[in-house]
Design an enzyme around this catalytic site. Structure first.
Site, mmCIF file in Angstrom:
data_model
loop_
_atom_site.group_PDB
_atom_site.id
_atom_site.type_symbol
_atom_site.label_atom_id
_atom_site.label_comp_id
_atom_site.label_asym_id
_atom_site.label_seq_id
_atom_site.Cartn_x
_atom_site.Cartn_y
_atom_site.Cartn_z
ATOM 1 N N TYR A 199 0.899 -1.269 -0.017
ATOM 2 C CA TYR A 199 -0.174 0.084 0.224
ATOM 3 C C TYR A 199 0.886 1.094 0.019
ATOM 4 O O TYR A 199 2.183 1.016 -0.360
ATOM 5 C CB TYR A 199 -1.023 -0.040 1.391
ATOM 6 N N ARG A 240 -5.635 10.278 -11.068
ATOM 7 C CA ARG A 240 -4.982 11.066 -9.939
ATOM 8 C C ARG A 240 -4.471 9.849 -8.928
ATOM 9 O O ARG A 240 -5.275 9.622 -8.072
ATOM 10 C CB ARG A 240 -6.114 12.001 -9.391
ATOM 11 N N LYS A 267 -5.527 -1.566 -2.445
ATOM 12 C CA LYS A 267 -6.712 -1.557 -1.727
ATOM 13 C C LYS A 267 -7.215 -2.699 -1.379
ATOM 14 O O LYS A 267 -7.904 -2.828 -0.372
ATOM 15 C CB LYS A 267 -7.691 -0.538 -2.418
ATOM 16 N N GLU A 314 -11.903 4.989 -6.708
ATOM 17 C CA GLU A 314 -10.546 5.155 -6.077
ATOM 18 C C GLU A 314 -9.715 6.185 -6.984
ATOM 19 O O GLU A 314 -9.702 5.616 -8.260
ATOM 20 C CB GLU A 314 -9.848 4.098 -5.563
ATOM 21 N N ASP A 315 -9.225 7.195 -6.486
ATOM 22 C CA ASP A 315 -8.353 7.808 -7.500
ATOM 23 C C ASP A 315 -8.519 8.438 -8.661
ATOM 24 O O ASP A 315 -7.959 8.213 -9.665
ATOM 25 C CB ASP A 315 -6.821 7.408 -7.360
ATOM 26 N N ASP A 326 -14.034 6.560 -2.041
ATOM 27 C CA ASP A 326 -12.811 6.252 -0.812
ATOM 28 C C ASP A 326 -12.233 7.870 -0.675
ATOM 29 O O ASP A 326 -12.139 8.224 0.459
ATOM 30 C CB ASP A 326 -11.935 5.418 -1.225
ATOM 31 N N ASP A 327 -11.853 8.521 -1.727
ATOM 32 C CA ASP A 327 -11.094 9.708 -1.510
ATOM 33 C C ASP A 327 -11.766 10.796 -0.941
ATOM 34 O O ASP A 327 -11.357 11.661 -0.110
ATOM 35 C CB ASP A 327 -10.481 10.074 -2.808
ATOM 36 N N ASN A 351 0.164 11.685 0.023
ATOM 37 C CA ASN A 351 0.661 10.492 -0.217
ATOM 38 C C ASN A 351 1.179 10.709 -1.923
ATOM 39 O O ASN A 351 0.736 10.953 -2.682
ATOM 40 C CB ASN A 351 -0.357 9.251 -0.300
ATOM 41 N N ASN A 380 -4.952 7.828 7.584
ATOM 42 C CA ASN A 380 -5.116 7.391 5.884
ATOM 43 C C ASN A 380 -6.462 6.778 6.162
ATOM 44 O O ASN A 380 -6.921 5.710 7.088
ATOM 45 C CB ASN A 380 -4.056 6.290 5.904
HETATM 46 N N1 LIG Z 1 -4.230 10.268 3.792
HETATM 47 C C1 LIG Z 1 -5.316 9.715 3.036
HETATM 48 O O1 LIG Z 1 -6.119 8.912 3.231
HETATM 49 C C2 LIG Z 1 -5.558 10.465 1.860
HETATM 50 C C3 LIG Z 1 -4.524 11.197 1.037
HETATM 51 N N2 LIG Z 1 -5.026 11.833 0.026
HETATM 52 C C4 LIG Z 1 -3.881 12.529 -0.777
HETATM 53 O O2 LIG Z 1 -4.399 13.778 -0.793
HETATM 54 C C5 LIG Z 1 -3.898 14.348 -2.014
HETATM 55 C C6 LIG Z 1 -4.771 15.068 -2.704
HETATM 56 O O3 LIG Z 1 -5.782 14.251 -3.234
HETATM 57 P P1 LIG Z 1 -7.123 14.986 -4.173
HETATM 58 O O4 LIG Z 1 -7.708 15.910 -3.202
HETATM 59 O O5 LIG Z 1 -7.733 13.846 -4.504
HETATM 60 O O6 LIG Z 1 -6.287 15.875 -5.329
HETATM 61 P P2 LIG Z 1 -6.600 17.074 -6.012
HETATM 62 O O7 LIG Z 1 -5.792 16.851 -7.229
HETATM 63 O O8 LIG Z 1 -8.519 16.654 -6.455
HETATM 64 O O9 LIG Z 1 -6.617 18.265 -5.358
HETATM 65 C C7 LIG Z 1 -5.505 18.775 -4.879
HETATM 66 C C8 LIG Z 1 -5.792 20.080 -4.451
HETATM 67 O O10 LIG Z 1 -4.416 20.819 -3.920
HETATM 68 C C9 LIG Z 1 -4.338 22.027 -4.567
HETATM 69 N N3 LIG Z 1 -2.977 22.359 -4.435
HETATM 70 C C10 LIG Z 1 -2.121 22.281 -5.197
HETATM 71 N N4 LIG Z 1 -0.954 22.730 -5.171
HETATM 72 C C11 LIG Z 1 -1.217 23.380 -3.828
HETATM 73 C C12 LIG Z 1 -0.408 24.351 -3.194
HETATM 74 N N5 LIG Z 1 0.829 24.587 -3.502
HETATM 75 N N6 LIG Z 1 -0.815 24.980 -1.898
HETATM 76 C C13 LIG Z 1 -2.100 24.567 -1.656
HETATM 77 N N7 LIG Z 1 -2.961 23.923 -2.555
HETATM 78 C C14 LIG Z 1 -2.458 23.320 -3.273
HETATM 79 C C15 LIG Z 1 -5.027 21.973 -5.782
HETATM 80 O O11 LIG Z 1 -5.527 23.410 -6.148
HETATM 81 C C16 LIG Z 1 -6.328 21.205 -5.591
HETATM 82 O O12 LIG Z 1 -7.226 22.026 -4.966
HETATM 83 C C17 LIG Z 1 -3.088 13.422 -2.891
HETATM 84 O O13 LIG Z 1 -1.563 13.350 -2.424
HETATM 85 C C18 LIG Z 1 -3.439 12.251 -2.089
HETATM 86 O O14 LIG Z 1 -2.528 11.074 -2.260
HETATM 87 C C19 LIG Z 1 -6.128 11.579 -0.771
HETATM 88 C C20 LIG Z 1 -7.210 10.867 -0.296
HETATM 89 C C21 LIG Z 1 -6.883 10.049 0.876
HETATM 90 C C1 LIG Z 2 -4.843 6.971 0.455
HETATM 91 C C2 LIG Z 2 -5.434 7.455 -0.569
HETATM 92 O O1 LIG Z 2 -6.717 6.994 -1.015
HETATM 93 C C3 LIG Z 2 -4.916 8.438 -1.504
HETATM 94 O O2 LIG Z 2 -3.761 9.002 -1.307
HETATM 95 O O3 LIG Z 2 -5.504 8.605 -2.601
HETATM 96 MG MG LIG Z 3 -7.104 7.153 -3.091
#
Ligand SMILES: NC(=O)C1=CN([C@@H]2O[C@H](COP(=O)(O)OP(=O)(O)OC[C@H]3O[C@@H](n4cnc5c(N)ncnc54)[C@H](O)[C@@H]3O)[C@@H](O)[C@H]2O)C=CC1
Ligand SMILES: CC(=O)C(=O)O
Ligand SMILES: [Mg+2]
Length: 602
Positions: free
Chosen positions: A129, A182, A200, A271-272, A294-295, A444, A489
């Site tokens: 993962y 993504r 996953k 997902e993603d 999930d996201d 991540n 997470n």
């Molecule tokens: N820990 C967890 O369980 C999870 C973590 N994530 C992580 O969250 C991250 C984002 O995922 P999504 O929201 O789906 O992506 P997304 O692409 O939909 O959104 C990213 C956002 O970040 C903003 N952004 C980009 N550069 C920036 C900066 N320098 N300063 C402020 N904002 C900025 C963009 O404008 C956009 O609004 C990924 O790295 C993903 O791995 C996502 C889901 C679960």
């Molecule tokens: C953990 C997860 O779903 C993500 O980073 O997109």
């Molecule tokens: Mg995800």
């Protein structure tokens, strides 16, 4: 010719920690080498002599029968030698070598693979993962050896209803679907994103005990806009730009109809997907199919549980959540999902007129109503200019200005941008209005985390509460003190959401079911743990957590009259179960890897 094995129920009950789970009778349609090459049934050198005789395996294996325990020990020895032999090598090299050895076992013998995974989940989750799965996706076309899951491409339009019947299993319970647009914080990886549904679903087997014969990872390949991949001669996906608009949606529609036709009760986890499709598909399908994103939704529940935990670390009652100042960095599917759920929680606690102190930034800085073009999904969280002028802030204010002026209780990153919580930002968190400021660097994989754990404790101070999306080691603060690293997470919730939805037989996955999952996770932590900055339970207890979360989801589905039951257990029986009985019922239905007899005992 096929053979049907009786489940040796009473023996199996004794053999398993989650002892109440009885696998269904095992049907083997194959013989001889075909069985050895089928990872669902293969036992390698573990086939007993009777099975070797009766399944045509005699002579195809070395004569000695090796027990499951010996096979397990042998694998772990090879794994530990690999660790020893790769010491000092670059991290990426070592991680991929570990992934390869696990993947080879996965391809060969699923029972042994899932047993080592379950028993060593804390060590192996970072390989199958996040973060290693990110590296695997980036290198997938080169790493590809054997297919896993199903691939539906834009070229398959009109064919999906028949293609779905190419999958060899009669029953599928859990599907994780991506379009690769993504992948973690790594962007558009096209067909190579299949690694994410695989990872996953491995967590589904390990945490929720979904039978691996009933899982299906799916890639919807609608092209990629990643120029590097389009030019890569090894790239295994469609070499065309991504489909857009109605063309795109017609592919997803066709897939969903095909799945629903063959397996009407399968749960589909999206997902993603890039943000626009993540929200659009969730709205499009959530009332028609038993699915979730999930996201958006899993992440929200995990973040909310952690945010409620941070209120407790401050020694305040949970209702004080309504007064927390939270700066969310990243206005994508994950950040907006978190804010949606957090706002709902505030309204439940403080009434519909409550005005949460949440601030949202994207790549263009603080989002306010003064912004010329604003995404409709972000609009509800845009601050009114008058409200932020009081703080000396303006539309588009940058992160450091926002942190200095707002003095937030929580700084939460879901931006996908590694290091955006830099030294200056972290130092500004020392002026937070909270005695225990919280920093959630949730992006991540590791290199995309908004900051590393060690930097957070170094710059923001030792009294912070810290959480990251990918694992970091706890931080040695000196004098015997330890800075605890939480892993915020969605893996803490998605397995329980999926399992609870499955066992309830819910028609759809409601907000109430998701809220129940989040509240269950939040209540898991004791006051003593909270005092030590622990917001989430150890990954090692993920099966227990998932059983509780799954039960909470079932009970919510029953309360909302969405549950239609599963297998022999109808909605009436579910309604009559106490909380404890529901947890037992969930545990009872978890698959656990042991070698099942493949032939009748004489
Ligand atoms: N820990 C967890 O369980 C999870 C973590 N994530 C992580 O969250 C991250 C984002 O995922 P999504 O929201 O789906 O992506 P997304 O692409 O939909 O959104 C990213 C956002 O970040 C903003 N952004 C980009 N550069 C920036 C900066 N320098 N300063 C402020 N904002 C900025 C963009 O404008 C956009 O609004 C990924 O790295 C993903 O791995 C996502 C889901 C679960
Ligand atoms: C953990 C997860 O779903 C993500 O980073 O997109
Ligand atoms: Mg995800």
């Amino acid at each position: 010719m096929w053979r049907l094995a009786r489940s040796a129920a009473s023996n199996l009950r004794r053999a398993r920690p989650f002892s109440s789970c009885i696998p269904g009778p095992c049907i083997v349609h194959k013989r001889g080498a075909d069985i050895l090459h089928d990872p669902w049934f293969n036992k390698d050198t573990g086939f007993p002599l009777t099975e070797r005789d009766r399944l045509g395996l005699r002579g195809l294996l070395p004569p000695r029968v090796i027990s499951f325990e010996q096979q397990y020990a042998r694998f772990m020895e090879s794994y530990h030698s690999l660790e020893k032999n790769t010491q000092g090598q670059p991290d990426g090299f070592v991680s991929l070598a570990k992934w390869r050895i696990l993947n080879r076992l996965h391809d060969r013998n699923e029972t042994l693979y899932y047993r080592v995974l379950i028993d060593n989940i804390e060590d192996f989750a970072p390989i199958i993962y996040t973060p290693t799965v990110g590296l695997v996706c980036q290198n997938y076309s080169g790493l590809f050896r054997r297919p896993r899951g199903m691939y539906f491409s834009a070229k398959d339009k009109g064919e999906m209803m028949s293609m779905i019947y190419n999958w060899p299993a009669n029953q599928v319970d859990m599907i994780v679907l991506t379009d690769g647009s993504r992948i973690l914080g790594l962007g558009d990886l096209g067909v190579q994103g299949i690694g994410i549904p695989i990872g996953k679903l491995d967590m589904y087997v390990a945490a929720a005990g979904i039978n691996p014969q009933r899982i299906l990872p799916v890639m919807l390949d609608v092209g990629t806009n990643n120029q590097k991949l389009l030019e890569d001669r090894l790239y295994l996906g469609l070499r065309q730009p991504r489909l857009e608009g109605e063309e795109y949606l017609s592919i997803v529609d066709e897939f969903m109809e095909a799945v629903h036709t063959r397996w009407p009760k399968a749960i589909v986890q999206f997902e993603d997907f890039q943000m626009k499709w993540a929200f659009e598909t969730l709205q499009r399908y959530r009332k028609r199919f038993c699915m979730f994103n999930d996201d958006i939704q899993g992440t929200a529940g995990v973040a909310l549980a952690g945010l409620l935990g941070t209120v407790r670390t401050q020694g305040r009652p949970l209702a004080d959540f309504a007064n927390q100042k939270i700066v969310v960095v990243g206005a994508g599917s994950a950040g907006l999902g978190v804010l949606n759920m957090a706002v709902q929680a505030v309204k439940r606690m403080a009434g519909a007129d409550a005005n949460p102190q949440f601030f949202l930034l994207d790549k263009d800085g603080l989002i306010t109503k003064a912004r010329k073009v604003i995404d409709p999904a972000a609009a509800p969280f845009a601050k009114a200019p008058a409200e932020i002028e009081e703080l000396g802030l303006m539309e588009g204010a940058n992160l450091i200005e926002v942190v200095k002026k707002v003095k937030p209780h929580v700084l939460l990153g879901l931006s996908g941008v590694g290091g955006v919580f830099n030294e200056e930002v972290l130092k500004a968190m020392r002026e937070s209005d909270s005695a225990k400021p919280a920093i959630f660097a949730m992006s991540n994989p590791t290199m995309n985390a908004e900051c590393a754990a060690v930097d957070a404790f170094k710059h923001a101070g030792e009294n912070i509460v810290f959480a990251s999306g990918s694992p970091f080691k706890n931080v040695d603060l000196g004098n015997g003190k330890v800075g605890h690293v939480n892993q915020a997470n969605n893996m803490y919730l998605f397995p329980g959401i999926g399992l609870g939805a499955l066992l309830s037989g819910a028609r759809l996955i409601s907000d109430g079911m998701l809220q129940a999952a989040s509240e269950c996770l939040a209540s898991y932590i004791t006051d003593d743990e909270i005092q030590r900055g622990v917001l989430y339970p150890p990954i090692g207890s993920i099966r227990d957590i998932t059983a509780e979360v799954g039960a909470a989801v079932i009970q919510a589905a029953v309360a909302e009259e969405l549950a239609e039951g599963h297998g022999d257990i109808g909605p009436r029986e579910l309604r009559q179960m106490s909380k404890e009985e529901t947890v037992e019922h969930v545990k009872h239905n978890m698959w656990f890897p042991i070698y099942s007899p493949l032939v009748h005992e004489k």
